[in-house]
Design a protein around this motif. Structure first.
Motif, mmCIF file in Angstrom:
data_model
loop_
_atom_site.group_PDB
_atom_site.id
_atom_site.type_symbol
_atom_site.label_atom_id
_atom_site.label_comp_id
_atom_site.label_asym_id
_atom_site.label_seq_id
_atom_site.Cartn_x
_atom_site.Cartn_y
_atom_site.Cartn_z
ATOM 1 N N ARG A 61 -9.488 -8.471 -2.793
ATOM 2 C CA ARG A 61 -8.315 -7.790 -2.226
ATOM 3 C C ARG A 61 -8.710 -6.527 -1.459
ATOM 4 N N ASN A 62 -9.598 -5.737 -2.021
ATOM 5 C CA ASN A 62 -10.005 -4.491 -1.369
ATOM 6 C C ASN A 62 -10.814 -4.749 -0.103
ATOM 7 N N THR A 63 -11.631 -5.818 -0.118
ATOM 8 C CA THR A 63 -12.395 -6.184 1.079
ATOM 9 C C THR A 63 -11.460 -6.574 2.209
ATOM 10 N N LEU A 64 -10.444 -7.359 1.873
ATOM 11 C CA LEU A 64 -9.463 -7.762 2.890
ATOM 12 C C LEU A 64 -8.712 -6.542 3.420
ATOM 13 N N GLU A 65 -8.389 -5.597 2.556
ATOM 14 C CA GLU A 65 -7.708 -4.384 3.012
ATOM 15 C C GLU A 65 -8.542 -3.649 4.056
ATOM 16 N N ALA A 66 -9.843 -3.589 3.842
ATOM 17 C CA ALA A 66 -10.723 -2.914 4.801
ATOM 18 C C ALA A 66 -10.780 -3.680 6.117
ATOM 19 N N LEU A 67 -10.906 -4.985 6.047
ATOM 20 C CA LEU A 67 -10.998 -5.797 7.263
ATOM 21 C C LEU A 67 -9.707 -5.732 8.081
ATOM 22 N N TYR A 68 -8.565 -5.831 7.414
ATOM 23 C CA TYR A 68 -7.300 -5.774 8.151
ATOM 24 C C TYR A 68 -6.949 -4.348 8.555
ATOM 25 N N GLY A 69 -7.524 -3.369 7.870
ATOM 26 C CA GLY A 69 -7.411 -2.003 8.342
ATOM 27 C C GLY A 69 -8.129 -1.841 9.674
ATOM 28 N N SER A 70 -9.241 -2.544 9.822
ATOM 29 C CA SER A 70 -9.972 -2.529 11.083
ATOM 30 C C SER A 70 -9.165 -3.200 12.191
ATOM 31 N N VAL A 71 -8.527 -4.328 11.856
ATOM 32 C CA VAL A 71 -7.655 -5.001 12.829
ATOM 33 C C VAL A 71 -6.541 -4.051 13.261
ATOM 34 N N ASP A 72 -5.944 -3.379 12.293
ATOM 35 C CA ASP A 72 -4.853 -2.449 12.581
ATOM 36 C C ASP A 72 -5.321 -1.328 13.509
ATOM 37 N N TYR A 73 -6.506 -0.794 13.258
ATOM 38 C CA TYR A 73 -7.044 0.263 14.112
ATOM 39 C C TYR A 73 -7.278 -0.250 15.533
ATOM 40 N N MET A 74 -7.889 -1.420 15.650
ATOM 41 C CA MET A 74 -8.192 -1.959 16.978
ATOM 42 C C MET A 74 -6.923 -2.232 17.776
ATOM 43 N N PHE A 104 -3.673 -13.530 -2.227
ATOM 44 C CA PHE A 104 -4.092 -12.251 -1.649
ATOM 45 C C PHE A 104 -3.299 -11.853 -0.416
ATOM 46 N N ILE A 105 -2.257 -12.598 -0.094
ATOM 47 C CA ILE A 105 -1.446 -12.271 1.085
ATOM 48 C C ILE A 105 -0.015 -11.952 0.664
ATOM 49 N N PRO A 106 0.668 -11.081 1.434
ATOM 50 C CA PRO A 106 0.167 -10.389 2.625
ATOM 51 C C PRO A 106 -0.853 -9.304 2.261
ATOM 52 N N VAL A 107 -1.771 -9.060 3.190
ATOM 53 C CA VAL A 107 -2.787 -8.038 3.002
ATOM 54 C C VAL A 107 -2.217 -6.679 3.414
ATOM 55 N N THR A 108 -2.455 -5.669 2.601
ATOM 56 C CA THR A 108 -2.099 -4.298 2.968
ATOM 57 C C THR A 108 -3.307 -3.658 3.616
ATOM 58 N N ALA A 109 -3.197 -3.332 4.888
ATOM 59 C CA ALA A 109 -4.344 -2.797 5.618
ATOM 60 C C ALA A 109 -4.690 -1.397 5.157
ATOM 61 N N ALA A 110 -5.988 -1.151 4.941
ATOM 62 C CA ALA A 110 -6.464 0.189 4.593
ATOM 63 C C ALA A 110 -6.266 1.116 5.791
ATOM 64 N N ALA A 111 -5.815 2.329 5.532
ATOM 65 C CA ALA A 111 -5.572 3.276 6.617
ATOM 66 C C ALA A 111 -6.872 3.879 7.106
#
Length: 332
Positions: free
Chosen positions: A242-255, A325-332
């Motif tokens: 879960r935490n790994t996915l948060e980091a990856l989708y946080g990256s998507v959110d940033y991009m 593990f979905i929906p993923v909460t993106a890390a800020a």
């Protein structure tokens, strides 16, 4: 250091994100502060360098998103998606970008892994390309020709199989590795190639190639690419997944939220010019899933497409994905 299959070493050495967690106020509120040694480790296998998952993962490292999520990330770039799947099966990596066809055939062969989140629901930027001066005008003319793919079991292999079945023709699929697609096509060692972005955009903008099939529109939307991990991690280390996915989708959110910076990152990581990076951003990164959510219908469509592509002995949809593990909460 994680181990890799002895016969298939990665092209790029893995890089580690083993850094001290920041102040508690900058980390996710409920997580304790961990030293680098105490952070649980995740080994992420990436199919090739010049593809969006590598940019997303490397940006997550650079921005400290794994650190904020309390994870130590170890990235390895392989030569193809097929090689990444082999690494997952061999226990040499923990998470990869996987295809439904790979998970479904792997499951029936004893590879205990599942897709845990949607990456993208279409084949953005994936094209069947010809040299610009090729005499071929129609897909049917590829009969008996040589078409370049990265490797057996990869997404390029699936595209080639789907093309053969969809257009009812036969041609030879020639594995040349991710780094071999463009040079072999330009050298006329192959007649056509299944090329992913941003390489496809680069060749088209340079006038080096012509598009024969755009897989983003030719193939229906489905669970095209997803983040996948092992049954063992899913059962025993849910927080790590879960935490790994948060980091990856946080990256998507940033991009997605920082256009100019994202284009600069895409250009730098892929060593491409700004116009190509801009097209990659607009046609690929803006279409990535922001929360990993997928439906079973999307999985079943992907399985149907795999059958069209000639895949057999596929595990059922329910056995190759989990929605825990979905929906993923993106890390800020």
């Amino acid at each position: 250091m994680s181990k890799h299959p002895s016969k298939q070493p990665p092209l790029v050495s893995r890089r580690k994100a083993l850094v001290l967690a920041g102040a508690a106020g900058l980390a996710l509120a409920a997580r304790p502060r961990l030293s680098a040694a105490a952070q649980p480790k995740i080994r992420i296998g990436l199919a090739t360098r010049t593809w969006w998952p590598s940019v997303i993962a490397e940006t997550a490292v650079a921005r400290g998103l794994f650190e904020k999520a309390g994870v130590a990330a170890d990235l390895t770039i392989y030569r193809s998606g097929g090689e990444a799947v082999e690494a997952l099966a061999a226990g040499a990596t923990d998470m990869i970008t996987g295809l439904v066809s790979q998970m479904a055939t792997g499951r029936t062969r004893g590879v205990a892994a599942k897709i845990v989140a949607l990456g993208v629901d279409r084949n953005t930027g994936w094209k069947l390309l010809l040299p610009a001066d090729s005499p071929i005008k129609d897909v049917a003319e590829l009969a008996g020709k040589k078409v370049g793919i990265t490797a057996a079991g990869s997404l390029t292999d699936f595209m080639a199989l789907w093309t053969r079945a969809r257009y009812k023709i036969d041609f030879s699929s020639v594995p040349v590795g991710g780094g071999g697609l463009v040079p072999n096509l330009l050298a006329r060692n192959i007649d056509a190639a299944v090329v992913y972005s941003p390489l496809s955009f680069e060749m088209l903008q340079a006038g080096q190639a012509r598009e024969l099939v755009d897989y983003a529109t030719a193939i229906p939307t489905n669970l095209t690419v997803g983040w996948a991990t092992t049954d063992k991690l899913i059962a025993e280390q849910k927080d790590l997944v879960r935490n790994t996915l948060e980091a990856l989708y946080g990256s998507v959110d940033y991009m997605r939220g920082n256009r100019s910076q994202a284009i600069d990152i895409i250009a730098r990581v892929n060593s491409i010019e700004q116009p190509i990076a801009t097209q990659e951003y607009e046609e690929t990164f803006l279409k990535l899933s922001t929360d990993g959510v997928f439906t079973m219908e999307q999985v079943k469509v992907a399985l149907d497409l795999a059958r069209v592509g000639g895949f057999t002995n596929l595990a059922p949809a329910e056995d190759i994905v989990t929605t825990d593990f979905i929906p993923v909460t993106a890390a800020a």
